[in-house]
Design a protein around this motif. Structure first.
Motif, PDB file in Angstrom:
ATOM      1  N   GLU A  14      14.429   5.018  -3.361  1.00  0.00           N
ATOM      2  CA  GLU A  14      14.406   4.883  -2.100  1.00  0.00           C
ATOM      3  C   GLU A  14      14.305   3.127  -1.691  1.00  0.00           C
ATOM      4  N   SER A  15      13.863   3.102  -0.220  1.00  0.00           N
ATOM      5  CA  SER A  15      14.347   1.625   0.178  1.00  0.00           C
ATOM      6  C   SER A  15      13.044   0.732  -0.055  1.00  0.00           C
ATOM      7  N   VAL A  16      11.818   1.396  -0.617  1.00  0.00           N
ATOM      8  CA  VAL A  16      10.803   0.409  -0.958  1.00  0.00           C
ATOM      9  C   VAL A  16      10.304   0.592  -2.370  1.00  0.00           C
ATOM     10  N   VAL A  17       9.907  -0.515  -3.100  1.00  0.00           N
ATOM     11  CA  VAL A  17       9.301  -0.321  -4.251  1.00  0.00           C
ATOM     12  C   VAL A  17       7.883  -0.796  -4.001  1.00  0.00           C
ATOM     13  N   THR A  18       6.788  -0.085  -4.776  1.00  0.00           N
ATOM     14  CA  THR A  18       5.419  -0.537  -4.684  1.00  0.00           C
ATOM     15  C   THR A  18       4.843  -0.633  -5.945  1.00  0.00           C
ATOM     16  N   GLY A  19       3.619  -1.242  -6.125  1.00  0.00           N
ATOM     17  CA  GLY A  19       3.013  -1.413  -7.366  1.00  0.00           C
ATOM     18  C   GLY A  19       1.925  -2.636  -7.293  1.00  0.00           C
ATOM     19  N   SER A  20       1.516  -2.999  -8.289  1.00  0.00           N
ATOM     20  CA  SER A  20       0.520  -4.154  -8.410  1.00  0.00           C
ATOM     21  C   SER A  20       0.814  -4.976  -9.610  1.00  0.00           C
ATOM     22  N   GLY A  21       0.258  -6.052  -9.658  1.00  0.00           N
ATOM     23  CA  GLY A  21       0.374  -7.026 -10.576  1.00  0.00           C
ATOM     24  C   GLY A  21      -0.603  -8.411 -10.395  1.00  0.00           C
ATOM     25  N   ARG A  22      -0.410  -9.058 -11.506  1.00  0.00           N
ATOM     26  CA  ARG A  22      -1.029 -10.679 -11.111  1.00  0.00           C
ATOM     27  C   ARG A  22      -0.180 -11.681 -10.590  1.00  0.00           C
ATOM     28  N   VAL A  23      -0.698 -12.383  -9.735  1.00  0.00           N
ATOM     29  CA  VAL A  23       0.186 -13.605  -9.337  1.00  0.00           C
ATOM     30  C   VAL A  23      -1.026 -14.790  -9.386  1.00  0.00           C
ATOM     31  N   SER A  24      -0.719 -15.707 -10.378  1.00  0.00           N
ATOM     32  CA  SER A  24      -1.572 -16.666 -10.728  1.00  0.00           C
ATOM     33  C   SER A  24      -2.934 -16.113 -11.215  1.00  0.00           C
ATOM     34  N   ALA A  70      10.058   6.912   2.284  1.00  0.00           N
ATOM     35  CA  ALA A  70       9.813   5.563   2.236  1.00  0.00           C
ATOM     36  C   ALA A  70       8.296   5.374   2.810  1.00  0.00           C
ATOM     37  N   GLY A  71       8.173   5.857   4.128  1.00  0.00           N
ATOM     38  CA  GLY A  71       6.854   5.413   4.874  1.00  0.00           C
ATOM     39  C   GLY A  71       5.764   6.104   4.176  1.00  0.00           C
ATOM     40  N   ARG A  72       5.853   7.316   3.711  1.00  0.00           N
ATOM     41  CA  ARG A  72       4.783   7.966   3.008  1.00  0.00           C
ATOM     42  C   ARG A  72       4.472   7.022   1.685  1.00  0.00           C
ATOM     43  N   ALA A  90       1.080   5.265   0.889  1.00  0.00           N
ATOM     44  CA  ALA A  90       0.205   5.560  -0.144  1.00  0.00           C
ATOM     45  C   ALA A  90      -0.426   4.228  -0.950  1.00  0.00           C
ATOM     46  N   ALA A  91       0.728   3.267  -1.022  1.00  0.00           N
ATOM     47  CA  ALA A  91       0.470   2.045  -1.606  1.00  0.00           C
ATOM     48  C   ALA A  91      -0.754   1.230  -1.073  1.00  0.00           C
ATOM     49  N   ILE A  92      -0.621   1.123   0.415  1.00  0.00           N
ATOM     50  CA  ILE A  92      -1.693   0.333   0.740  1.00  0.00           C
ATOM     51  C   ILE A  92      -2.875   0.980   0.922  1.00  0.00           C
ATOM     52  N   GLU A  93      -2.877   2.344   0.913  1.00  0.00           N
ATOM     53  CA  GLU A  93      -4.375   3.037   0.763  1.00  0.00           C
ATOM     54  C   GLU A  93      -5.195   2.968  -0.663  1.00  0.00           C
ATOM     55  N   ALA A 125      10.931  11.637  13.228  1.00  0.00           N
ATOM     56  CA  ALA A 125       9.988  11.874  12.074  1.00  0.00           C
ATOM     57  C   ALA A 125       9.964  10.579  11.368  1.00  0.00           C
ATOM     58  N   ALA A 126      10.944   9.971  11.104  1.00  0.00           N
ATOM     59  CA  ALA A 126      11.059   8.685  10.579  1.00  0.00           C
ATOM     60  C   ALA A 126      10.418   7.556  11.390  1.00  0.00           C
ATOM     61  N   PHE A 127      10.847   7.519  12.540  1.00  0.00           N
ATOM     62  CA  PHE A 127      10.227   6.436  13.663  1.00  0.00           C
ATOM     63  C   PHE A 127       8.600   6.498  13.657  1.00  0.00           C
ATOM     64  N   LEU A 128       7.983   7.807  13.583  1.00  0.00           N
ATOM     65  CA  LEU A 128       6.688   7.876  13.487  1.00  0.00           C
ATOM     66  C   LEU A 128       6.108   7.324  12.418  1.00  0.00           C
ATOM     67  N   GLN A 129       6.678   7.202  11.296  1.00  0.00           N
ATOM     68  CA  GLN A 129       6.300   6.616   9.999  1.00  0.00           C
ATOM     69  C   GLN A 129       5.580   5.373  10.411  1.00  0.00           C
ATOM     70  N   MET A 130       6.052   4.672  11.444  1.00  0.00           N
ATOM     71  CA  MET A 130       5.423   3.093  11.613  1.00  0.00           C
ATOM     72  C   MET A 130       4.282   3.306  11.976  1.00  0.00           C
ATOM     73  N   VAL A 131       3.854   4.364  12.756  1.00  0.00           N
ATOM     74  CA  VAL A 131       2.282   4.573  13.344  1.00  0.00           C
ATOM     75  C   VAL A 131       1.611   4.679  12.128  1.00  0.00           C
ATOM     76  N   ALA A 132       1.941   5.391  10.901  1.00  0.00           N
ATOM     77  CA  ALA A 132       0.885   5.897   9.772  1.00  0.00           C
ATOM     78  C   ALA A 132       1.041   4.579   9.197  1.00  0.00           C
ATOM     79  N   ILE A 133       1.891   3.956   9.023  1.00  0.00           N
ATOM     80  CA  ILE A 133       1.756   2.492   8.235  1.00  0.00           C
ATOM     81  C   ILE A 133       0.905   1.606   8.727  1.00  0.00           C
ATOM     82  N   THR A 134       0.900   1.376  10.270  1.00  0.00           N
ATOM     83  CA  THR A 134       0.068   0.554  11.024  1.00  0.00           C
ATOM     84  C   THR A 134      -1.353   1.037  10.737  1.00  0.00           C
ATOM     85  N   GLY A 135      -1.587   2.230  10.967  1.00  0.00           N
ATOM     86  CA  GLY A 135      -2.914   2.831  10.742  1.00  0.00           C
ATOM     87  C   GLY A 135      -3.596   2.335   9.156  1.00  0.00           C
TER      88      GLY A 135
END
Length: 483
Positions: free
Chosen positions: A53-63, A85-87, A91-94, A119-129
């Protein structure tokens, strides 16, 4: 593919995190479109990038500070955001919100994926929320705008950062240049949709090369996380505040003293290891500073930029308001530093709503629900000074001053000349001593002494330790309001 100026998602992740600390959060997409042409496009994108997909998510340590990331890959269908991608972003932010860690968003996208339409356009609302909920939980949301960031991504999660950095020479704007040219038959004007122009307009805090991003993110998150160590300061200033009698000159002599070229200003005030400058090189700075261990948002006037002709305008006041909003979201105190000969007086400033921005800035400072301290460091002329003044506690340099206009301007209004400036300075009660005597300011500090700035920071640290709690801060004492 990647390059030093505009690294791809994987290269950026590898350079950003402490070695061996990154953990991917991405579940398989598990969805396939019915349209064979779209399926082929997705397959080619996967083959080209190695991503699903067009996004990569995850976590790690910076300094050594843990942070979650959402990174766009422009090579995957232009970094566009479809349903999957929107979902994934949501999911990552949540998850970051549940685990109470900061989010660093690194968009590089053409916006909404056209193959999926509304359907893709409305992902921006979900991400903003999801971003709003993360910020409402008191957690940092940081953004690094990469080349290019346009459309719905820029108009949603790309524009909601507490702090916003950008790649050098990045294309950043709402309307894609290709769409503009197709609609209007001419190229979009040059040097408008650039990270550097957005910095000038106050929409980007700093333009930062990718190789410097990790250090800056680490410094910022370390400062923000330092508050968990508890209140700092000593409970009282190392060298206490002094009385107005320490300034022996007249009000007019104070005005001249604050205009001296070699007078210390905001840069000297912040010139310590405990400072992270978020937005500098502008008439108004935004920074984080640890006062005795207590991190605070500092919003201050740069006297040298203004002396060079760059006066406080609507852009700067919008930056100040953004700093107050960040402090409110993160539960940090606000320290304002006032040192201004006055706001920009021009047709452009008028048309851009200078008066309205002064009003909004003043109103928001009065009501921000965190402890606030203002420092009248030098000159304090007009609305540009007033917008940063009404705080819970007020400190002034012994030779500082505050007035509706510079004394020369007051003289022009009253006498139609500038010859009575010294007389008006005395009559109007603008000097710090007079402000102290009538309780307009609470403390006076001689900032021109050899240890003046150190003493001033110590006084602020003590005030933050013993001052009002966040729940009290909304009851800010209003100047001239009788309490």
């Amino acid at each position: 593919m990647t390059d030093r100026a505009h690294p791809d998602a994987i290269s950026l992740v590898e350079s950003l995190f402490d070695q061996g600390t990154f953990e991917a959060w991405d579940d398989p997409v598990g969805w396939e479109p019915a349209d064979p042409g779209y399926r082929s496009s997705l397959a080619r994108a996967h083959e080209r990038t190695g991503l699903d997909e067009s996004v990569v998510t995850g976590s790690g340590r910076v300094s050594d500070v843990r942070v979650a990331v959402v990174v766009s890959e422009f090579g995957f269908l232009g970094g566009s955001i479809g349903r999957s991608a929107g979902r994934r972003v949501v999911a990552a932010i949540e998850r970051a919100t549940r685990e109470r860690i900061a989010v660093l968003a690194l968009p590089a996208s053409g916006g909404t994926r056209m193959q999926e339409g509304t359907a893709a356009f409305l992902q921006m609302v979900a991400i903003t929320g999801a971003v709003n909920a993360h910020k409402a939980a008191g957690l940092p949301y940081l953004v690094y705008l990469r080349h290019p960031t346009t459309g719905g991504v820029f108009a949603s999660w790309g524009s909601l950062g507490h702090v916003t950095w950008a790649e050098p020479s990045a294309l950043v704007g709402f309307l894609g240049p290709r769409v503009y040219q197709g609609l209007y038959g001419e190229p979009f004007p040059e040097n408008v949709q650039t990270s550097e122009n957005l910095h000038r307009r106050g929409l980007v805090d700093a333009v930062v090369p990718a190789e410097r991003l990790g250090g800056l993110v680490g410094e910022t998150l370390a400062m923000l996380s330092s508050r968990v160590r508890g209140p700092g300061g000593t409970g009282k200033a190392a060298a206490g505040p002094i009385s107005e009698r320490s300034w022996a000159g007249t009000a007019w002599e104070a005005v001249l003293a604050t205009r001296a070229r070699d007078r210390p200003g905001l840069s000297e005030f912040l010139a310590t290891d405990g400072t992270v400058v978020l937005r500098g090189d502008a008439p108004l700075w935004l920074a984080l500073h640890g006062f005795g261990g207590n991190p605070a948002v500092v919003i201050g006037h740069d006297r040298r930029k203004q002396a060079g002709g760059e006066l406080i305008g609507p852009v700067d006041l919008r930056v100040a308001r953004r700093g107050m909003a960040m402090a409110s979201d993160l539960g940090l105190p606000v320290v304002t530093v006032i040192d201004t000969p006055g706001a920009e007086l021009s047709v452009a400033a008028e048309e851009a709503g200078l008066a309205a921005e002064i009003a909004r800035c003043t109103a928001e400072l009065v009501s921000v629900p965190v402890p606030t301290i203002s420092v009248l460091l030098g000159q304090g002329a007009g609305g540009a000074a007033l917008a940063l003044f009404p705080t819970d506690r007020r400190i002034a340099a012994t030779d500082a001053w505050l007035s509706p206009l510079p004394p020369e301007g007051a003289s022009l209004i009253v006498h139609r000349d500038t010859d009575h400036a010294a007389e008006l300075a005395a009559d109007q009660g603008i000097a710090a001593g007079a402000l102290y005597a009538d309780d307009t300011v609470d403390l006076l500090v001689d900032v021109t002494a050899p240890d003046g700035m150190t003493r001033l920071r110590s006084v602020i640290a003590a005030e933050l330790t013993s001052g009002p709690t966040p729940s009290d801060a909304c009851r800010t004492r209003v100047p001239g309001g009788g309490g």
